[in-house]
Design a protein around this motif. Structure first.
Motif, PDB file in Angstrom:
ATOM      1  N   MET A   1       0.779  -1.254  -0.125  1.00 22.45           N
ATOM      2  CA  MET A   1       0.026   0.105  -0.137  1.00 22.45           C
ATOM      3  C   MET A   1       0.776   1.266  -0.221  1.00 22.45           C
ATOM      4  O   MET A   1       1.931   1.173   0.291  1.00 22.45           O
ATOM      5  CB  MET A   1      -0.835   0.032   1.202  1.00 22.45           C
ATOM      6  N   THR A  95      -6.723  13.012   7.255  1.00 22.92           N
ATOM      7  CA  THR A  95      -7.112  11.583   6.696  1.00 22.92           C
ATOM      8  C   THR A  95      -8.204  11.553   5.929  1.00 22.92           C
ATOM      9  O   THR A  95      -8.017  10.993   4.761  1.00 22.92           O
ATOM     10  CB  THR A  95      -7.680  10.779   7.975  1.00 22.92           C
ATOM     11  N   GLN A  99      -7.003  10.490   1.970  1.00 22.27           N
ATOM     12  CA  GLN A  99      -8.004   9.420   1.523  1.00 22.27           C
ATOM     13  C   GLN A  99      -8.535   9.835   0.168  1.00 22.27           C
ATOM     14  O   GLN A  99      -8.501   9.118  -0.904  1.00 22.27           O
ATOM     15  CB  GLN A  99      -9.069   9.051   2.251  1.00 22.27           C
ATOM     16  N   ASP A 104      -7.302   4.423  -0.020  1.00 26.37           N
ATOM     17  CA  ASP A 104      -6.995   3.679   1.316  1.00 26.37           C
ATOM     18  C   ASP A 104      -5.626   3.828   1.492  1.00 26.37           C
ATOM     19  O   ASP A 104      -4.732   2.660   1.869  1.00 26.37           O
ATOM     20  CB  ASP A 104      -7.794   2.339   1.746  1.00 26.37           C
ATOM     21  N   VAL A 105      -5.087   4.639   1.837  1.00 29.78           N
ATOM     22  CA  VAL A 105      -3.680   5.200   1.960  1.00 29.78           C
ATOM     23  C   VAL A 105      -3.110   4.698   3.572  1.00 29.78           C
ATOM     24  O   VAL A 105      -4.067   4.793   4.403  1.00 29.78           O
ATOM     25  CB  VAL A 105      -2.954   6.135   1.675  1.00 29.78           C
ATOM     26  N   ILE A 106      -1.902   4.216   3.665  1.00 30.63           N
ATOM     27  CA  ILE A 106      -1.342   4.088   5.065  1.00 30.63           C
ATOM     28  C   ILE A 106      -0.773   5.547   5.574  1.00 30.63           C
ATOM     29  O   ILE A 106       0.126   6.172   4.660  1.00 30.63           O
ATOM     30  CB  ILE A 106      -0.309   3.068   5.105  1.00 30.63           C
ATOM     31  N   GLU A 134      -0.535  -1.846   7.923  1.00 29.15           N
ATOM     32  CA  GLU A 134      -1.047  -2.305   6.967  1.00 29.15           C
ATOM     33  C   GLU A 134      -2.335  -3.493   7.133  1.00 29.15           C
ATOM     34  O   GLU A 134      -3.179  -3.657   6.636  1.00 29.15           O
ATOM     35  CB  GLU A 134      -0.087  -2.767   5.930  1.00 29.15           C
ATOM     36  N   ARG A 199      -4.376   2.803   8.589  1.00 35.10           N
ATOM     37  CA  ARG A 199      -4.909   2.913   7.080  1.00 35.10           C
ATOM     38  C   ARG A 199      -6.031   3.908   7.255  1.00 35.10           C
ATOM     39  O   ARG A 199      -6.767   4.228   8.439  1.00 35.10           O
ATOM     40  CB  ARG A 199      -5.644   1.744   6.794  1.00 35.10           C
ATOM     41  N   GLU A 201      -9.033   4.205   5.880  1.00 30.54           N
ATOM     42  CA  GLU A 201     -10.155   3.728   6.209  1.00 30.54           C
ATOM     43  C   GLU A 201     -10.425   3.164   7.822  1.00 30.54           C
ATOM     44  O   GLU A 201     -11.626   3.323   8.334  1.00 30.54           O
ATOM     45  CB  GLU A 201     -10.596   2.489   5.452  1.00 30.54           C
TER      46      GLU A 201
END
Length: 345
Positions: A1, A95, A99, A104-106, A134, A199, A201
């Motif tokens: 990711m 966030t 996003q 859905d990035v870390i 992750e 993450r 999400e």
């Protein structure tokens, strides 16, 4: 990711008054005489995260200062808060923004005004945190305490068997000395370094569950001019209180990379092996274990002093015992209450 780094740079750094002011906060100070804290933090990310995946989160009134210290920033790398609403609002804003940009990035949250001595160990720790984040959950760093500090928050960890990370039982705000001594003796408490990995999400789901009003207010207005009207009305609450104390899936990685939050004037002495820390024109005569900062063109001379802090600016001079460095906020409150000197804050 994909990994994105967000550097929080909206703080006021009040305990570094009078050098740090509302118009020029701590993260923009060059405490080593070379790079400002925000510059050092940005450069620390060079081998961790490419510039196009890094952002600075700051207040609108600090935009020009950020651009002065980091002149190569693109517009999308600067996320502006209309005003300060503490870390919960800042992290949610970050966030939602990241996003929207990356999916859905870390995300890694990093204060912009801390000191890290061991770059290699820091990079290794961040890569470990990214790998763990992750899988889901929230990952944070904890620093092994070396003394009963009252200026740091603490993390109580659940230690059952050797592991890369441990479950967090609770976050504790800055304790009094007696409580800090108890936590140091207990052995399962770590200093809270204020860095978090997750993450997008996962964090957004936690906000929807534990801070639904904040989420409902902010989510629909990302990228619109409504944020100017709505943001100042958001609750002022820290991420620890709003989310971390309630989230069931927070884990802490005990780390050792020479961290210091550089939270007050006494921190400069901790970071130096010299007898005295002196910035600016100063002659020290029979002066020991002291911090002397001279921001004027005049000469400061000290004689026969031990364990003191002296900060001389053009408009004000601060003199105090080094062990009272945490109490600078008392001075600021007194100044705010006096119309004659309120402008010095």
């Amino acid at each position: 990711m994909k990994f994105a780094a967000a550097l929080l740079a909206g703080g006021s750094g009040e305990r570094f008054w009078p050098w740090s002011r509302q118009a020029h906060p701590k993260q923009f100070l060059k405490l080593d005489g070379q790079s400002s804290l925000i510059q050092a933090t940005w450069q620390r990310m060079d081998r961790i995260c490419p510039p196009e995946q890094r952002i600075i989160v700051t207040q609108e009134r600090q935009k020009a200062l950020v651009q002065e210290h980091l002149p190569n920033l693109e517009d999308f790398q600067l996320l502006l808060e209309p005003c300060a609403r503490d870390t919960a609002a800042a992290v949610l804003l970050t966030t939602l923004y990241l996003q929207k940009r990356f999916g859905d990035v870390i995300i890694g949250i990093f204060p912009s005004d801390h000191h890290i001595a061991d770059q290699a160990a820091f990079e290794t720790a961040v890569q470990t945190a990214i790998s763990q984040a992750e899988k889901g959950g929230i990952i944070t760093f904890g620093i092994q305490p070396t003394h009963p500090a009252t200026g740091y928050g603490y993390i109580e960890q659940e230690v059952s068997s050797p592991a890369i990370s441990n479950r967090v039982k609770r976050f504790t705000e800055k304790p009094n000395l007696a409580r800090a001594e108890e936590m140091l003796q207990a052995g399962n408490y770590l200093w809270n370094a204020g860095m978090f990995f997750f993450r997008a999400e996962v964090m957004l789901a936690l906000f929807q569950e534990f801070a639904p009003q904040l989420y409902a207010a902010l989510e629909p207005i990302i990228g619109t001019d409504q944020i100017e009207q709505i943001y100042p009305r958001l609750p002022k609450i820290s991420l620890d209180y709003a989310i971390m104390e309630h989230a069931p899936n927070v884990r802490v990685i005990p780390v050792s990379f020479g961290w210091d939050d550089v939270g007050d004037w006494a921190a400069l002495k901790r970071l130096s092996s010299s007898d005295n820390v002196c910035l600016g024109k100063h002659i020290a005569l029979e002066t020991h274990r002291s911090v002397v900062v001279n921001q004027s063109k005049e000469l400061v001379v000290t004689l026969g002093l031990e364990d003191v802090v002296v900060v001389h600016c053009d408009d004000v001079t601060l003199v105090m015992p080094k062990d009272r460095a945490q109490d600078v906020k008392q001075i600021l409150q007194a100044l705010r209450n006096d119309p004659t000197y309120a402008g010095l804050v």
